[in-house]
Design a protein around this motif. Structure first.
Motif, PDB file in Angstrom:
ATOM      1  N   SER A  58       0.814  -1.219   0.000  1.00 38.70           N
ATOM      2  CA  SER A  58       0.000   0.000   0.000  1.00 38.70           C
ATOM      3  C   SER A  58       0.848   1.270   0.000  1.00 38.70           C
ATOM      4  O   SER A  58       0.310   2.367  -0.094  1.00 38.70           O
ATOM      5  N   LEU A  59       2.170   1.148   0.111  1.00 34.33           N
ATOM      6  CA  LEU A  59       3.053   2.318   0.131  1.00 34.33           C
ATOM      7  C   LEU A  59       3.324   2.803  -1.297  1.00 34.33           C
ATOM      8  O   LEU A  59       2.925   2.181  -2.273  1.00 34.33           O
ATOM      9  N   GLN A  60       4.046   3.910  -1.388  1.00 36.81           N
ATOM     10  CA  GLN A  60       4.371   4.498  -2.686  1.00 36.81           C
ATOM     11  C   GLN A  60       5.288   3.569  -3.482  1.00 36.81           C
ATOM     12  O   GLN A  60       6.155   2.903  -2.925  1.00 36.81           O
ATOM     13  N   ASP A  61       5.090   3.548  -4.808  1.00 36.30           N
ATOM     14  CA  ASP A  61       5.885   2.662  -5.665  1.00 36.30           C
ATOM     15  C   ASP A  61       7.367   2.989  -5.591  1.00 36.30           C
ATOM     16  O   ASP A  61       7.763   4.157  -5.523  1.00 36.30           O
ATOM     17  N   ILE A  62       8.180   1.937  -5.624  1.00 34.33           N
ATOM     18  CA  ILE A  62       9.633   2.095  -5.614  1.00 34.33           C
ATOM     19  C   ILE A  62      10.151   1.917  -7.034  1.00 34.33           C
ATOM     20  O   ILE A  62       9.470   1.339  -7.883  1.00 34.33           O
ATOM     21  N   PRO A  63      11.361   2.396  -7.326  1.00 28.80           N
ATOM     22  CA  PRO A  63      11.912   2.188  -8.674  1.00 28.80           C
ATOM     23  C   PRO A  63      12.371   0.736  -8.850  1.00 28.80           C
ATOM     24  O   PRO A  63      12.732   0.069  -7.889  1.00 28.80           O
ATOM     25  N   MET A  64      12.357   0.287 -10.096  1.00 34.48           N
ATOM     26  CA  MET A  64      12.821  -1.063 -10.417  1.00 34.48           C
ATOM     27  C   MET A  64      14.336  -1.113 -10.227  1.00 34.48           C
ATOM     28  O   MET A  64      15.045  -0.232 -10.702  1.00 34.48           O
ATOM     29  N   PRO A  65      14.868  -2.118  -9.515  1.00 33.64           N
ATOM     30  CA  PRO A  65      16.318  -2.187  -9.276  1.00 33.64           C
ATOM     31  C   PRO A  65      17.074  -2.745 -10.479  1.00 33.64           C
ATOM     32  O   PRO A  65      17.563  -3.869 -10.457  1.00 33.64           O
ATOM     33  N   THR A 106      14.181 -17.556 -12.313  1.00 28.68           N
ATOM     34  CA  THR A 106      13.959 -16.550 -13.347  1.00 28.68           C
ATOM     35  C   THR A 106      12.485 -16.217 -13.372  1.00 28.68           C
ATOM     36  O   THR A 106      11.645 -17.021 -12.992  1.00 28.68           O
ATOM     37  N   GLY A 107      12.160 -15.023 -13.795  1.00 21.43           N
ATOM     38  CA  GLY A 107      10.762 -14.610 -13.860  1.00 21.43           C
ATOM     39  C   GLY A 107      10.645 -13.141 -14.197  1.00 21.43           C
ATOM     40  O   GLY A 107      11.568 -12.524 -14.714  1.00 21.43           O
ATOM     41  N   ILE A 108       9.506 -12.566 -13.866  1.00 20.86           N
ATOM     42  CA  ILE A 108       9.234 -11.155 -14.130  1.00 20.86           C
ATOM     43  C   ILE A 108       8.784 -10.514 -12.830  1.00 20.86           C
ATOM     44  O   ILE A 108       7.902 -11.021 -12.148  1.00 20.86           O
ATOM     45  N   LEU A 109       9.418  -9.395 -12.471  1.00 22.44           N
ATOM     46  CA  LEU A 109       9.038  -8.644 -11.280  1.00 22.44           C
ATOM     47  C   LEU A 109       8.020  -7.579 -11.650  1.00 22.44           C
ATOM     48  O   LEU A 109       8.163  -6.899 -12.660  1.00 22.44           O
ATOM     49  N   LYS A 110       7.013  -7.434 -10.838  1.00 24.78           N
ATOM     50  CA  LYS A 110       6.028  -6.364 -11.003  1.00 24.78           C
ATOM     51  C   LYS A 110       6.018  -5.583  -9.706  1.00 24.78           C
ATOM     52  O   LYS A 110       5.900  -6.159  -8.621  1.00 24.78           O
ATOM     53  N   ILE A 111       6.167  -4.275  -9.785  1.00 19.33           N
ATOM     54  CA  ILE A 111       6.203  -3.448  -8.581  1.00 19.33           C
ATOM     55  C   ILE A 111       4.785  -3.260  -8.059  1.00 19.33           C
ATOM     56  O   ILE A 111       3.893  -2.861  -8.798  1.00 19.33           O
ATOM     57  N   THR A 112       4.592  -3.582  -6.798  1.00 16.52           N
ATOM     58  CA  THR A 112       3.313  -3.344  -6.126  1.00 16.52           C
ATOM     59  C   THR A 112       3.623  -2.587  -4.842  1.00 16.52           C
ATOM     60  O   THR A 112       3.905  -3.188  -3.813  1.00 16.52           O
ATOM     61  N   GLY A 113       3.624  -1.283  -4.925  1.00 15.79           N
ATOM     62  CA  GLY A 113       3.999  -0.475  -3.757  1.00 15.79           C
ATOM     63  C   GLY A 113       5.478  -0.613  -3.480  1.00 15.79           C
ATOM     64  O   GLY A 113       6.299  -0.587  -4.382  1.00 15.79           O
ATOM     65  N   GLN A 114       5.820  -0.800  -2.204  1.00 15.51           N
ATOM     66  CA  GLN A 114       7.223  -0.951  -1.831  1.00 15.51           C
ATOM     67  C   GLN A 114       7.544  -2.445  -1.742  1.00 15.51           C
ATOM     68  O   GLN A 114       8.127  -2.939  -0.777  1.00 15.51           O
ATOM     69  N   ALA A 115       7.125  -3.189  -2.753  1.00 13.84           N
ATOM     70  CA  ALA A 115       7.338  -4.628  -2.811  1.00 13.84           C
ATOM     71  C   ALA A 115       7.292  -5.051  -4.268  1.00 13.84           C
ATOM     72  O   ALA A 115       6.919  -4.281  -5.140  1.00 13.84           O
TER      73      ALA A 115
END
Length: 163
Positions: A58-65, A106-115
């Motif tokens: 629920s927090l603000q989105d973080i940048p992709m690392p 291996t996979g795909i990351l999707k940003i959901t808030g600070q996670a």
């Protein structure tokens, strides 16, 4: 010769009768489900990890690392994380710090808030990421990503790999 043929005929008749008698016998596996499901290689996430994810999602989105990151956890556990601009990632896990037991996710990351939520995860080390795919980022900066390990709840300090 005739006795031998009579013996074969008698055995085949007894075999046929025995087959039909056994057809009426109750099946010992009758009450079991028709299909058995194999246990998943994923370990379920704990209630504590699930609650943490709901909070951090629920927090603000973080940048992709984007780039290559490295972390050490406990005595001899080594993690390498490589992420591209679109969120595709490879995480190499070397639990005993030797080349014989290394696995990769291996996979795909999707940003959901600070996670992150990892989708399409494949590899031999899937048990590190829970079945839901939730990866919690405790804190981040340009020089460090702190990720909470889903099973041990310890903080993994990922630092960029130079070179």
């Amino acid at each position: 010769m005739i006795r031998f043929i009579q013996l074969l005929v008698a055995l085949s008749i007894l075999g046929g009768v025995g087959f039909f008698i056994l057809q009426g016998a109750p099946d010992p596996h009758e009450n079991e489900p028709k299909y058995q499901f194999l246990a998943s290689k994923y370990r379920p996430e704990s209630e504590e990890h699930r609650n943490l994810y709901l909070h951090h999602a629920s927090l603000q989105d973080i940048p992709m690392p984007v780039g290559s990151w490295e972390a050490f956890a406990g005595p001899g556990r080594h993690f390498l994380l490589k992420v591209n601009e679109k969120g595709g990632f490879v995480m190499s896990i070397n639990p005993n710090a030797n080349d014989h037991s290394e696995g990769a996710i291996t996979g795909i990351l999707k940003i959901t808030g600070q996670a992150f939520k990892a989708h399409h995860v494949v590899g031999s080390a899937k048990q590190v990421i829970p079945k839901s795919g939730h990866i919690i980022v405790k804190d981040y900066s340009d020089s460090e990503y702190q990720v909470i390990h889903p099973q041990t709840m310890e903080v993994l300090h990922f630092k960029p790999v130079s070179g």
